[in-house]
Design a protein around this motif. Structure first.
Motif, PDB file in Angstrom:
ATOM      1  N   SER A 165     -11.833  -4.535   1.794  1.00 21.13           N
ATOM      2  CA  SER A 165     -10.857  -3.328   2.128  1.00 21.13           C
ATOM      3  C   SER A 165     -10.626  -2.664   0.925  1.00 21.13           C
ATOM      4  O   SER A 165     -10.695  -3.153  -0.403  1.00 21.13           O
ATOM      5  CB  SER A 165      -9.589  -4.111   2.617  1.00 21.13           C
ATOM      6  OG  SER A 165      -9.149  -4.947   1.845  1.00 21.13           O
ATOM      7  N   VAL A 194       6.607  -1.036   9.506  1.00 21.59           N
ATOM      8  CA  VAL A 194       5.897  -2.110  10.079  1.00 21.59           C
ATOM      9  C   VAL A 194       6.991  -3.385  10.200  1.00 21.59           C
ATOM     10  O   VAL A 194       7.168  -4.174  11.199  1.00 21.59           O
ATOM     11  CB  VAL A 194       4.622  -2.853   9.090  1.00 21.59           C
ATOM     12  CG1 VAL A 194       5.163  -3.360   7.806  1.00 21.59           C
ATOM     13  CG2 VAL A 194       3.857  -3.957   9.843  1.00 21.59           C
ATOM     14  N   LYS A 251      -0.182  -3.217   5.280  1.00 24.57           N
ATOM     15  CA  LYS A 251      -1.355  -3.857   6.108  1.00 24.57           C
ATOM     16  C   LYS A 251      -1.437  -5.150   6.410  1.00 24.57           C
ATOM     17  O   LYS A 251      -1.699  -5.387   7.416  1.00 24.57           O
ATOM     18  CB  LYS A 251      -2.663  -3.162   5.590  1.00 24.57           C
ATOM     19  CG  LYS A 251      -2.798  -1.642   5.512  1.00 24.57           C
ATOM     20  CD  LYS A 251      -2.961  -1.106   6.876  1.00 24.57           C
ATOM     21  CE  LYS A 251      -3.387   0.272   6.899  1.00 24.57           C
ATOM     22  NZ  LYS A 251      -3.730   0.705   8.367  1.00 24.57           N
ATOM     23  N   GLU A 252      -1.032  -6.091   5.206  1.00 30.86           N
ATOM     24  CA  GLU A 252      -1.168  -7.417   5.571  1.00 30.86           C
ATOM     25  C   GLU A 252      -0.046  -7.698   6.577  1.00 30.86           C
ATOM     26  O   GLU A 252      -0.115  -8.861   7.439  1.00 30.86           O
ATOM     27  CB  GLU A 252      -1.082  -7.937   4.077  1.00 30.86           C
ATOM     28  CG  GLU A 252      -2.043  -7.829   3.300  1.00 30.86           C
ATOM     29  CD  GLU A 252      -1.804  -8.103   1.830  1.00 30.86           C
ATOM     30  OE1 GLU A 252      -2.820  -8.242   1.177  1.00 30.86           O
ATOM     31  OE2 GLU A 252      -0.809  -8.755   1.436  1.00 30.86           O
ATOM     32  N   HIS A 277      -7.858 -11.012  11.275  1.00 28.77           N
ATOM     33  CA  HIS A 277      -8.242 -10.636  10.065  1.00 28.77           C
ATOM     34  C   HIS A 277      -8.947 -11.582   9.368  1.00 28.77           C
ATOM     35  O   HIS A 277      -9.640 -11.354   8.470  1.00 28.77           O
ATOM     36  CB  HIS A 277      -6.935  -9.962   9.311  1.00 28.77           C
ATOM     37  CG  HIS A 277      -5.732 -11.312   8.854  1.00 28.77           C
ATOM     38  ND1 HIS A 277      -5.145 -11.780  10.254  1.00 28.77           N
ATOM     39  CD2 HIS A 277      -5.310 -12.049   7.855  1.00 28.77           C
ATOM     40  CE1 HIS A 277      -4.288 -12.561   9.800  1.00 28.77           C
ATOM     41  NE2 HIS A 277      -4.507 -12.695   8.677  1.00 28.77           N
ATOM     42  N   GLU A 282       1.225  -6.142   8.840  1.00 25.89           N
ATOM     43  CA  GLU A 282       0.833  -5.611  10.328  1.00 25.89           C
ATOM     44  C   GLU A 282      -0.118  -6.770  10.951  1.00 25.89           C
ATOM     45  O   GLU A 282       0.037  -7.027  12.147  1.00 25.89           O
ATOM     46  CB  GLU A 282       0.088  -4.364  10.159  1.00 25.89           C
ATOM     47  CG  GLU A 282      -0.320  -3.800  11.370  1.00 25.89           C
ATOM     48  CD  GLU A 282      -1.015  -2.421  11.225  1.00 25.89           C
ATOM     49  OE1 GLU A 282      -1.238  -1.642  12.307  1.00 25.89           O
ATOM     50  OE2 GLU A 282      -1.377  -2.102  10.174  1.00 25.89           O
ATOM     51  N   SER A 283      -1.236  -7.604   9.925  1.00 24.08           N
ATOM     52  CA  SER A 283      -2.126  -8.108  10.443  1.00 24.08           C
ATOM     53  C   SER A 283      -1.487  -9.589  10.877  1.00 24.08           C
ATOM     54  O   SER A 283      -1.738  -9.938  11.692  1.00 24.08           O
ATOM     55  CB  SER A 283      -3.195  -8.353   9.220  1.00 24.08           C
ATOM     56  OG  SER A 283      -3.869  -7.409   9.152  1.00 24.08           O
ATOM     57  N   GLU A 317       6.184   2.984   4.869  1.00 27.96           N
ATOM     58  CA  GLU A 317       5.158   2.017   5.290  1.00 27.96           C
ATOM     59  C   GLU A 317       5.918   0.566   5.541  1.00 27.96           C
ATOM     60  O   GLU A 317       5.648   0.179   6.924  1.00 27.96           O
ATOM     61  CB  GLU A 317       4.002   1.615   4.739  1.00 27.96           C
ATOM     62  CG  GLU A 317       2.917   3.036   4.693  1.00 27.96           C
ATOM     63  CD  GLU A 317       3.370   3.964   3.527  1.00 27.96           C
ATOM     64  OE1 GLU A 317       2.657   4.663   3.360  1.00 27.96           O
ATOM     65  OE2 GLU A 317       4.298   3.667   2.923  1.00 27.96           O
ATOM     66  N   HIS A 324       1.819  -6.687   1.416  1.00 26.39           N
ATOM     67  CA  HIS A 324       1.373  -5.026   1.376  1.00 26.39           C
ATOM     68  C   HIS A 324       1.706  -4.967   3.047  1.00 26.39           C
ATOM     69  O   HIS A 324       1.262  -5.683   3.888  1.00 26.39           O
ATOM     70  CB  HIS A 324       0.033  -5.067   1.232  1.00 26.39           C
ATOM     71  CG  HIS A 324      -0.586  -3.784   1.049  1.00 26.39           C
ATOM     72  ND1 HIS A 324      -0.791  -3.152   2.128  1.00 26.39           N
ATOM     73  CD2 HIS A 324      -0.825  -2.710   0.182  1.00 26.39           C
ATOM     74  CE1 HIS A 324      -1.245  -1.559   1.946  1.00 26.39           C
ATOM     75  NE2 HIS A 324      -1.242  -1.594   0.713  1.00 26.39           N
ATOM     76  N   ASP A 361      -7.701  -0.431   0.943  1.00 29.76           N
ATOM     77  CA  ASP A 361      -6.303   0.066   1.004  1.00 29.76           C
ATOM     78  C   ASP A 361      -5.602   0.173  -0.365  1.00 29.76           C
ATOM     79  O   ASP A 361      -5.257  -0.907  -0.878  1.00 29.76           O
ATOM     80  CB  ASP A 361      -5.313  -0.607   2.082  1.00 29.76           C
ATOM     81  CG  ASP A 361      -5.830  -0.691   3.583  1.00 29.76           C
ATOM     82  OD1 ASP A 361      -6.316   0.228   4.238  1.00 29.76           O
ATOM     83  OD2 ASP A 361      -6.092  -1.762   4.195  1.00 29.76           O
ATOM     84  N   HIS A 414      -7.112  -6.582   0.479  1.00 29.95           N
ATOM     85  CA  HIS A 414      -6.602  -7.801   1.251  1.00 29.95           C
ATOM     86  C   HIS A 414      -7.789  -8.935   1.529  1.00 29.95           C
ATOM     87  O   HIS A 414      -8.923  -8.428   1.563  1.00 29.95           O
ATOM     88  CB  HIS A 414      -6.119  -7.413   2.461  1.00 29.95           C
ATOM     89  CG  HIS A 414      -5.308  -5.940   2.588  1.00 29.95           C
ATOM     90  ND1 HIS A 414      -4.375  -5.905   2.060  1.00 29.95           N
ATOM     91  CD2 HIS A 414      -5.747  -4.831   3.175  1.00 29.95           C
ATOM     92  CE1 HIS A 414      -3.808  -4.694   1.996  1.00 29.95           C
ATOM     93  NE2 HIS A 414      -4.547  -3.872   2.898  1.00 29.95           N
TER      94      HIS A 414
END
Length: 445
Positions: free
Chosen positions: A186, A366, A326-327, A271, A329-330, A362, A324, A188, A120
């Motif tokens: 990153s 999220v 994680k993205e 982020h 979530e950001s 995941e 993704h 991930d 990311h």
């Protein structure tokens, strides 16, 4: 480095963001550039406006007499399959053929190369770095994986002293590079259709780190040694006392040699503070004084589909490339920070069957934290469907009653009927085109 004398280049998959910048590079150097792409797009239109001839027909009959020559240099993207008729023809004929990553590495040979890698943030970090180099009047050539807002080119050239590139992990492309300075944002795991295991994914980044000739910069906490950066941590470049402003953030920067108070950065998202720290570190380690860097951060133009914020009627619309978990979530954390009292709705288009399968749990987790969830069908890109991997199964796994699966033509009715005040369009497919359809009603914030 490619030859200076005029040659003929044919790009198969020229509409891809990485391919288009390479095509522009060749064109700017006086070469004859042609290309194929599956679909007409804003990117191919802009290349055509530049003078590059593009066909949307994959047959050999679509090739002009000039392009049938064995002397034509062929560049193709990983998204092009081996049975592509034109690629098969050129292989059989014996033309010089290179994948995009191989061609990029040849361009960067014997050049001071600054490469940004990471699951990311690499596009934004690369773009901020490009902006810094431009505003501090450096001699450089940049191949960005995104477009500045209100700009039609992702290729920037003022000189040849520095080459700024994205080091893409897909298909292990970044292992073709041997950069002078690199940044890893990153690690991930992603692209498990290529890497099979999360461990193999991380090992590829470790291998890339060993190919860096001079200085390696890494986000704090990664399992790779280097010059570090982070927020409120013990790193070499640190942002402290982070506060929200109307346009982004203000923070104090602690560098290896000095402290700078009241730094302003005009983008939303914690982020993105990490991204700007990575860009600052690379620019500084390449020789640019931080005192010259910091003033450029207040007028960064932003990147298309990276936390683009609009006003629509009485609501806020955010458009972002996040694809993704994680993205996502950001983005969610950013919405909660800047719009804490507003009900939110996510409109998400999953990207790739393989990614949806690998991170189903995941994604469900999220997405369930948004107030309202609207899903579109999976955007397949280069992939064939995978049995039992679909948007409906993803929807079923989300533990939130405020959810539904719709077709793209229903998006506007969702905007009009929902009680949400903040709508977020997320995904790496063609969901961004839905923002374009609303353009006449949008006000850029």
């Amino acid at each position: 480095m490619i030859k200076k004398s005029s040659e003929i280049y044919y790009f198969i998959g020229i509409g891809g963001v990485g391919m288009s910048s390479l095509a522009r590079f060749c064109f700017s150097n006086g070469h004859q550039v042609y290309g194929y792409d599956k679909v007409y797009s804003e990117t191919t239109k802009n290349l055509t406006d530049l003078g590059i001839i593009i066909t949307y027909d994959s047959s050999i009959l679509a090739l002009s007499k000039k392009l049938l020559s064995k002397e034509v240099k062929i560049i193709y993207t990983s998204a092009i399959k081996s049975n592509h008729p034109q690629l098969k023809f050129y292989h059989k004929q014996g033309n010089q053929i290179l994948k995009r990553a191989e061609f990029l590495s040849k361009i960067c040979e014997n050049k001071k190369t600054l490469a940004i890698a990471g699951t990311h943030g690499k596009t934004t970090t690369t773009s901020i770095l490009t902006h810094i180099f431009s505003k501090t009047n450096q001699s450089f050539t940049s191949f960005m994986g995104g477009f500045f807002r209100n700009e039609s080119s992702n290729f920037v050239k003022t000189g040849l002293d520095n080459f700024i590139v994205e080091a893409d992990e897909y298909d292990r492309s970044f292992l073709k590079l041997n950069p002078t300075i690199a940044c890893i944002t990153s690690v991930d795991p992603d692209h498990l259709d290529i890497y099979d295991t999360k461990e193999a994914f991380i090992e590829a980044f470790k291998k890339f780190s060993k190919q860096v000739d001079d200085k390696l910069i890494v986000a704090f906490g990664l399992p790779i040694s280097g010059i570090t950066y982070g927020i409120d941590v013990k790193a070499d470049y640190v942002a402290r006392n982070l506060t929200l402003t109307e346009r982004g953030y203000r923070f104090d920067l602690i560098s290896p040699n000095q402290i700078f108070e009241g730094v302003n950065f005009n983008q939303l998202g914690r982020h993105n503070v990490l991204n700007v720290l990575g860009a600052i570190a690379v620019a500084n380690q390449s020789g640019i004084d931080i005192k010259k860097i910091l003033p450029t951060l207040e007028n960064f133009p932003g990147i298309k589909r990276r936390m683009n914020v609009y006003s629509w009627r009485n609501s806020i619309i955010i458009d972002d490339y996040a694809h993704h978990p994680k993205e996502i979530e950001s983005v969610l954390n950013t919405i909660r920070s800047f719009y804490p009292n507003k009900k939110n709705c996510v409109i998400f288009q999953p990207h790739l069957f393989s990614r949806t399968k690998d991170f189903m749990k995941e994604f469900c987790s999220v997405l369930g934290h948004f107030d309202e969830i609207v899903l579109l069908d999976i955007f397949p890109a280069r992939e064939e469907a995978i049995e039992n991997v679909n948007a409906y199964n993803l929807l079923e796994g989300i533990k939130n009653d405020q959810k539904k699966l719709i077709e793209k033509k229903e998006i506007k009715s969702v905007l009009e009927s929902s009680e949400a005040e903040v709508f977020t369009f997320l995904g790496a497919g063609d969901i961004g085109e839905e923002i374009t359809k609303l353009k006449s009603e949008l006000i850029i914030l």
